[in-house]
Design a protein around this motif. Sequence first.
Motif, PDB file in Angstrom:
ATOM      1  N   PHE A  32      11.303 -10.722   1.073  1.00 29.82           N
ATOM      2  CA  PHE A  32      12.339 -10.322   2.073  1.00 29.82           C
ATOM      3  C   PHE A  32      12.163 -10.887   3.477  1.00 29.82           C
ATOM      4  CE2 PHE A  32      12.633  -6.295  -0.857  1.00 29.82           C
ATOM      5  CZ  PHE A  32      13.753  -6.705  -1.252  1.00 29.82           C
ATOM      6  N   SER A  33      11.256 -11.589   3.580  1.00 31.57           N
ATOM      7  CA  SER A  33      10.488 -12.164   4.971  1.00 31.57           C
ATOM      8  C   SER A  33      11.156 -13.578   5.116  1.00 31.57           C
ATOM      9  CB  SER A  33       8.994 -12.109   5.109  1.00 31.57           C
ATOM     10  OG  SER A  33       8.680 -10.831   5.075  1.00 31.57           O
ATOM     11  N   LEU A  67       8.020  -1.042  -0.263  1.00 34.11           N
ATOM     12  CA  LEU A  67       8.871  -1.966   0.815  1.00 34.11           C
ATOM     13  C   LEU A  67       7.736  -1.761   2.096  1.00 34.11           C
ATOM     14  CD1 LEU A  67      12.707  -1.465   0.185  1.00 34.11           C
ATOM     15  CD2 LEU A  67      11.068  -3.179  -0.724  1.00 34.11           C
ATOM     16  N   HIS A  68       7.587  -2.940   3.016  1.00 29.79           N
ATOM     17  CA  HIS A  68       7.126  -2.910   4.108  1.00 29.79           C
ATOM     18  C   HIS A  68       7.819  -3.535   5.301  1.00 29.79           C
ATOM     19  CE1 HIS A  68       3.766  -1.688   1.198  1.00 29.79           C
ATOM     20  NE2 HIS A  68       3.499  -1.116   2.538  1.00 29.79           N
ATOM     21  N   ALA A  69       7.635  -3.006   6.488  1.00 29.14           N
ATOM     22  CA  ALA A  69       8.486  -3.478   7.607  1.00 29.14           C
ATOM     23  C   ALA A  69       8.110  -4.534   8.318  1.00 29.14           C
ATOM     24  CB  ALA A  69       8.611  -2.310   8.644  1.00 29.14           C
ATOM     25  N   GLY A  70       6.723  -5.065   8.260  1.00 30.89           N
ATOM     26  CA  GLY A  70       6.205  -6.386   8.760  1.00 30.89           C
ATOM     27  C   GLY A  70       4.910  -6.598   8.290  1.00 30.89           C
ATOM     28  N   LEU A  71       4.359  -7.920   8.663  1.00 35.12           N
ATOM     29  CA  LEU A  71       2.955  -8.302   8.355  1.00 35.12           C
ATOM     30  C   LEU A  71       1.942  -7.271   8.378  1.00 35.12           C
ATOM     31  CD1 LEU A  71       1.487 -10.481   7.052  1.00 35.12           C
ATOM     32  CD2 LEU A  71       1.154 -11.459   9.183  1.00 35.12           C
ATOM     33  N   LEU A 118      20.051  12.754   8.563  1.00 34.82           N
ATOM     34  CA  LEU A 118      20.607  11.670   7.709  1.00 34.82           C
ATOM     35  C   LEU A 118      20.622  10.440   7.923  1.00 34.82           C
ATOM     36  CD1 LEU A 118      24.077  13.441   6.390  1.00 34.82           C
ATOM     37  CD2 LEU A 118      22.015  13.043   5.248  1.00 34.82           C
ATOM     38  N   GLN A 119      20.504  10.072   9.450  1.00 38.02           N
ATOM     39  CA  GLN A 119      20.627   8.412   9.758  1.00 38.02           C
ATOM     40  C   GLN A 119      19.054   8.046   9.816  1.00 38.02           C
ATOM     41  OE1 GLN A 119      23.127   6.613  10.009  1.00 38.02           O
ATOM     42  NE2 GLN A 119      24.317   8.581   9.342  1.00 38.02           N
ATOM     43  N   TYR A 120      18.366   8.892   9.395  1.00 35.85           N
ATOM     44  CA  TYR A 120      16.838   8.420   9.308  1.00 35.85           C
ATOM     45  C   TYR A 120      16.542   7.388   8.089  1.00 35.85           C
ATOM     46  CZ  TYR A 120      11.760   8.663   9.699  1.00 35.85           C
ATOM     47  OH  TYR A 120      10.507   8.415   9.668  1.00 35.85           O
ATOM     48  N   SER A 121      15.668   6.296   8.473  1.00 41.81           N
ATOM     49  CA  SER A 121      15.575   5.299   7.437  1.00 41.81           C
ATOM     50  C   SER A 121      14.309   4.821   7.402  1.00 41.81           C
ATOM     51  CB  SER A 121      16.213   4.150   7.577  1.00 41.81           C
ATOM     52  OG  SER A 121      16.152   3.045   6.475  1.00 41.81           O
ATOM     53  N   HIS A 122      13.453   4.764   6.431  1.00 38.46           N
ATOM     54  CA  HIS A 122      11.794   4.365   6.285  1.00 38.46           C
ATOM     55  C   HIS A 122      11.688   3.794   5.017  1.00 38.46           C
ATOM     56  CE1 HIS A 122      11.093   7.290   3.083  1.00 38.46           C
ATOM     57  NE2 HIS A 122      12.119   7.771   3.476  1.00 38.46           N
ATOM     58  N   VAL A 123      10.286   3.165   5.360  1.00 39.91           N
ATOM     59  CA  VAL A 123       9.729   1.970   4.239  1.00 39.91           C
ATOM     60  C   VAL A 123       8.185   2.250   4.342  1.00 39.91           C
ATOM     61  CG1 VAL A 123      11.648   0.560   4.113  1.00 39.91           C
ATOM     62  CG2 VAL A 123       9.786   0.047   5.532  1.00 39.91           C
ATOM     63  N   GLY A 124       7.462   1.980   3.289  1.00 39.29           N
ATOM     64  CA  GLY A 124       6.111   1.959   3.199  1.00 39.29           C
ATOM     65  C   GLY A 124       5.288   2.855   2.275  1.00 39.29           C
ATOM     66  N   ALA A 125       4.012   2.385   1.896  1.00 43.09           N
ATOM     67  CA  ALA A 125       3.435   3.162   0.968  1.00 43.09           C
ATOM     68  C   ALA A 125       2.508   4.124   1.759  1.00 43.09           C
ATOM     69  CB  ALA A 125       2.318   2.015   0.310  1.00 43.09           C
ATOM     70  N   SER A 126       2.593   4.402   2.737  1.00 41.76           N
ATOM     71  CA  SER A 126       1.820   5.400   3.501  1.00 41.76           C
ATOM     72  C   SER A 126       1.702   6.818   3.050  1.00 41.76           C
ATOM     73  CB  SER A 126       1.837   5.485   5.009  1.00 41.76           C
ATOM     74  OG  SER A 126       1.903   4.185   5.624  1.00 41.76           O
ATOM     75  N   GLY A 127       3.147   7.145   2.497  1.00 40.77           N
ATOM     76  CA  GLY A 127       3.149   8.659   1.908  1.00 40.77           C
ATOM     77  C   GLY A 127       2.154   8.542   0.707  1.00 40.77           C
ATOM     78  N   ALA A 128       2.234   7.391  -0.151  1.00 38.47           N
ATOM     79  CA  ALA A 128       1.377   7.497  -1.424  1.00 38.47           C
ATOM     80  C   ALA A 128      -0.109   7.288  -1.018  1.00 38.47           C
ATOM     81  CB  ALA A 128       1.857   6.466  -2.369  1.00 38.47           C
ATOM     82  N   SER A 236       0.116   0.973  14.824  1.00 37.89           N
ATOM     83  CA  SER A 236       0.221   0.326  15.777  1.00 37.89           C
ATOM     84  C   SER A 236       1.406  -0.784  15.586  1.00 37.89           C
ATOM     85  CB  SER A 236      -0.769  -0.532  16.580  1.00 37.89           C
ATOM     86  OG  SER A 236      -1.464  -1.277  15.584  1.00 37.89           O
ATOM     87  N   GLN A 237       1.316  -1.532  14.488  1.00 38.77           N
ATOM     88  CA  GLN A 237       2.438  -2.284  14.009  1.00 38.77           C
ATOM     89  C   GLN A 237       3.589  -1.585  13.694  1.00 38.77           C
ATOM     90  OE1 GLN A 237       2.294  -5.438  13.576  1.00 38.77           O
ATOM     91  NE2 GLN A 237       0.327  -5.797  14.294  1.00 38.77           N
TER      92      GLN A 237
END
Length: 240
Positions: A32-33, A67-71, A118-128, A236-237
């Motif tokens: 995706f990058s 999925l992740h938002a950046g490096l 409803l307009q909220y969007s998120h990615v990442g493994a932090s919850g797990a 911070s990222q």
Amino acid sequence: MFTRSESLRTFIQLYPVVSFIVAIQVVFWLLFSIPLSPLVLLFNLMDGYNAAIADGEYWRLLTPIILHAGLGHVFFNTISLILFAPALEKILKKSKFIIVYLGTGIFANIATYLFEPLQYSHVGASGAIFGLFGVYLYMVLFRKEYIDQANSQVVISILVIGVIMTFLNSNINIIAHLFGLIGGFLIAPLVLGKKERFMHQTFYNTQSRTRAVKQWKPKHLLWVILGFLIIVGALSQLAR
């Protein structure tokens, strides 16, 4: 317990589930990058977009976990998995570890859907990942045969820092962090099973477990500092 000294080949052999999770999230981030890649459209079909979930796209309760938002985001979550997930895979075995990781991640995403607009969007493994720490927290409080005093101190210290930093940084999915932690704590007694009368062999060597560690040692402080840097770096990222 949280010290990694294995070679890459040995790590993959010992912790195949953790290795697969790390590999798949890194591969997806790389795909995706790619600049101007048509795969960006696929990314938009997999993120945790609440409005789309409301329209019946329920796979979005699962797919944001990889999925992740950046490096920085993928790097620090990957480091967290490499350091803290292997011991739990060894204790729970493959199937139960998968249930905990995906279950707490989905639980965190469901909570995000319920409590965020409803307009909220998120990615990442932090919850797990917070879900894994929820299991560790349950061990520290109720199943001490699985974790010694020194590692208990590491878990509590990093967890406290992680929760505090969750509230101090902007653009963080606070709901996912908190409910991932709660989900891990709630599922822990189910995957750990009934408490045996006598201690059984777990991830630790039996001899090392019988030598009670009653003093805080410098190496334990180093693990807390490392965990703190991982958490601060990841948050911070995300806040950028």
